[in-house]
Enzyme design. Structure first.
Site, mmCIF file in Angstrom:
data_model
loop_
_atom_site.group_PDB
_atom_site.id
_atom_site.type_symbol
_atom_site.label_atom_id
_atom_site.label_comp_id
_atom_site.label_asym_id
_atom_site.label_seq_id
_atom_site.Cartn_x
_atom_site.Cartn_y
_atom_site.Cartn_z
ATOM 1 N N GLY A 186 9.726 -0.426 4.723
ATOM 2 C CA GLY A 186 9.815 0.613 3.693
ATOM 3 C C GLY A 186 8.663 1.604 3.696
ATOM 4 N N GLY A 187 7.687 1.414 4.586
ATOM 5 C CA GLY A 187 6.529 2.309 4.588
ATOM 6 C C GLY A 187 5.460 1.866 3.611
ATOM 7 N N MET A 188 5.561 0.610 3.131
ATOM 8 C CA MET A 188 4.555 0.094 2.193
ATOM 9 C C MET A 188 3.757 -1.056 2.806
ATOM 10 S SD MET A 188 6.546 0.348 -1.430
ATOM 11 C CE MET A 188 5.046 0.560 -2.399
ATOM 12 N N ALA A 189 3.845 -1.204 4.125
ATOM 13 C CA ALA A 189 3.044 -2.170 4.883
ATOM 14 C C ALA A 189 3.335 -3.622 4.525
ATOM 15 C CB ALA A 189 1.545 -1.862 4.743
ATOM 16 N N GLY A 190 4.600 -3.925 4.233
ATOM 17 C CA GLY A 190 4.954 -5.307 3.874
ATOM 18 C C GLY A 190 4.638 -6.299 4.982
ATOM 19 N N SER A 240 2.461 -5.945 7.397
ATOM 20 C CA SER A 240 0.998 -5.999 7.540
ATOM 21 C C SER A 240 0.386 -6.824 6.412
ATOM 22 C CB SER A 240 0.412 -4.589 7.503
ATOM 23 O OG SER A 240 0.953 -3.814 8.540
ATOM 24 N N ALA A 241 0.962 -6.718 5.209
ATOM 25 C CA ALA A 241 0.464 -7.491 4.071
ATOM 26 C C ALA A 241 0.609 -8.983 4.366
ATOM 27 C CB ALA A 241 1.233 -7.124 2.803
ATOM 28 N N LYS A 279 0.838 -1.211 0.000
ATOM 29 C CA LYS A 279 0.000 0.000 0.000
ATOM 30 C C LYS A 279 0.860 1.244 0.000
ATOM 31 C CE LYS A 279 0.848 1.608 4.302
ATOM 32 N NZ LYS A 279 1.539 2.854 4.605
ATOM 33 N N ASP A 309 -2.628 -1.116 9.641
ATOM 34 C CA ASP A 309 -2.773 -1.202 8.183
ATOM 35 C C ASP A 309 -3.369 -2.529 7.709
ATOM 36 O OD1 ASP A 309 -1.505 1.267 7.876
ATOM 37 O OD2 ASP A 309 0.479 0.357 7.654
HETATM 38 O O1 C5P Z 1 -0.461 -0.357 14.180
HETATM 39 P P1 C5P Z 1 0.963 -0.616 13.880
HETATM 40 O O2 C5P Z 1 1.519 -1.790 14.639
HETATM 41 O O3 C5P Z 1 1.279 -0.689 12.425
HETATM 42 O O4 C5P Z 1 1.754 0.656 14.400
HETATM 43 C C1 C5P Z 1 3.173 0.659 14.523
HETATM 44 C C2 C5P Z 1 3.570 1.864 15.343
HETATM 45 O O5 C5P Z 1 3.327 3.063 14.617
HETATM 46 C C3 C5P Z 1 2.825 2.029 16.645
HETATM 47 O O6 C5P Z 1 3.421 1.312 17.677
HETATM 48 C C4 C5P Z 1 2.925 3.529 16.880
HETATM 49 O O7 C5P Z 1 4.198 3.886 17.377
HETATM 50 C C5 C5P Z 1 2.845 4.080 15.471
HETATM 51 N N1 C5P Z 1 1.471 4.438 15.067
HETATM 52 C C6 C5P Z 1 0.872 5.557 15.658
HETATM 53 N N2 C5P Z 1 -0.392 5.898 15.283
HETATM 54 C C7 C5P Z 1 -1.072 5.200 14.346
HETATM 55 C C8 C5P Z 1 -0.477 4.074 13.727
HETATM 56 C C9 C5P Z 1 0.812 3.726 14.121
HETATM 57 O O8 C5P Z 1 1.457 6.217 16.511
HETATM 58 N N3 C5P Z 1 -2.299 5.577 13.998
#
Ligand code: C5P
Length: 307
Positions: free
Chosen positions: A106-110, A112-113, A15, A145
């Site tokens: 990389g910021g592309m949610a690998g 999470s994918a 993404k 994500d």
């Molecule tokens: O939800 P996820 O595990 O992908 O989030 C990774 C980290 O990114 C969280 O631990 C938090 O530090 C940050 N995050 C946030 N606010 C969000 C999504 C992510 O602060 N809405």
């Protein structure tokens, strides 16, 4: 699907965030978001294979960045398999094999994918028949994500990004990505965003109306002009060369240039294949990125692999 099915493979896209508005920190430590996701055609594959009773969960990863991916219970795909097993009331004796093409960190949610892929593959393998809503809840518990990677297409994300609504979007978009071989930690980028905004009044995040209109019209030039990411200054503060990478795209006439998620991947929207090729050459020649990828979006979310 027969009862004796041994293996199920899911294909899951990467993404990007066409817009990422970051609001105040919530009591749970997450930031309130208003984001527009688009699923793009870079795909990981997650294969879930039944194992003998007592084997537990095991995992292998293939691909150029395989060494950077943990093969243990810190991997979201592993946790996803355990979550489906708990729902299906089975013991998670399963091997997960991930073919990794989405950039790591990389910021592309690998990551999470892969979790979305493991949810889907294990649901089929164990005939859990989870309702879509329950699957989305499990996905949200795994990461902000993950629900979008099940959904795919172009969608608005609110809450911490996990509440998904399909966007009214037309058209197909050509993307070029500047990759980095050094990932960025998402929590670190959010923390830097907080640091840069300390003392400033942070308002509730809103979805930019101009972007939604441009998507409805299916107008890449307008979409390009509306790309926005509140995490961009934070990522640039940590990795100043990202500003130069984005500048290369702007100079080369990209319709838009934006950091993807928490970076360090930079995403460029271009008009056509020719523009994509020209930009890919400029980025490669710059020596500022470790590689260049191209993809079209939107594509669908996690699906079973044919055959
Ligand atoms: O939800 P996820 O595990 O992908 O989030 C990774 C980290 O990114 C969280 O631990 C938090 O530090 C940050 N995050 C946030 N606010 C969000 C999504 C992510 O602060 N809405």
């Amino acid at each position: 699907m027969s009862l004796s099915t041994k293996s199920v493979t899911a294909v899951v896209p990467a993404k990007i965030n066409l817009a990422l508005a970051v609001g105040p920190v919530r009591v749970d430590g997450f930031h309130e978001l208003a984001t527009v996701y688009q699923a793009v055609g870079l795909f990981d594959e997650v294969t879930a294979t039944r194992r003998n009773p007592g084997s537990g969960v095991t995992m292998t990863v293939a691909g150029p960045e395989a060494d950077a991916v943990p093969c243990d219970a810190t991997n979201l795909a592993w946790l996803a398999a355990e979550a489906v097993a708990a729902e299906a009331d089975v013991v998670p004796d399963v091997h997960l094999h991930i073919v990794k093409r989405i950039p790591v960190a990389g910021g592309m949610a690998g990551g999470s994918a892969d979790a979305a892929g493991a949810l889907l593959a294990c649901d089929i393998l164990w005939r859990a028949s989870l309702h879509r809503e329950r699957m989305l809840e499990l996905a949200a518990d795994l990461g902000s994500d993950v629900p979008f990677l099940l959904h795919g297409g172009t969608a608005v994300g609110t809450g911490r990004g996990e509440r998904i609504t399909a966007a009214m979007a037309r058209g197909s978009y050509h993307w070029v990505f500047a990759l980095s071989d050094r990932g960025l930690s998402t929590p670190r980028v959010y923390a830097e965003c907080d640091r840069l905004r300390a003392g400033a009044k942070v308002t509730e995040p809103v979805i930019p109306a101009g972007l939604m209109e441009a998507l409805l019209a299916g107008d890449p030039a307008r979409v390009g002009a509306e790309l926005a990411n509140d995490l961009q200054p934070a990522a640039i503060s940590i990795r100043p060369e990202l500003d130069m990478v984005l500048e290369i795209g702007r100079d080369a006439g990209a319709l838009g240039a934006v950091l993807s998620g928490s970076g360090p991947t930079c995403a460029f929207l271009v008009a056509d294949d020719e523009a994509a090729l020209d930009l890919a050459v400029s980025l490669s020649a710059s020596g500022l990125c470790s590689g260049v990828a191209r993809a079209e979006g939107p594509v669908g979310g996690a699906r079973l692999k044919d055959g």
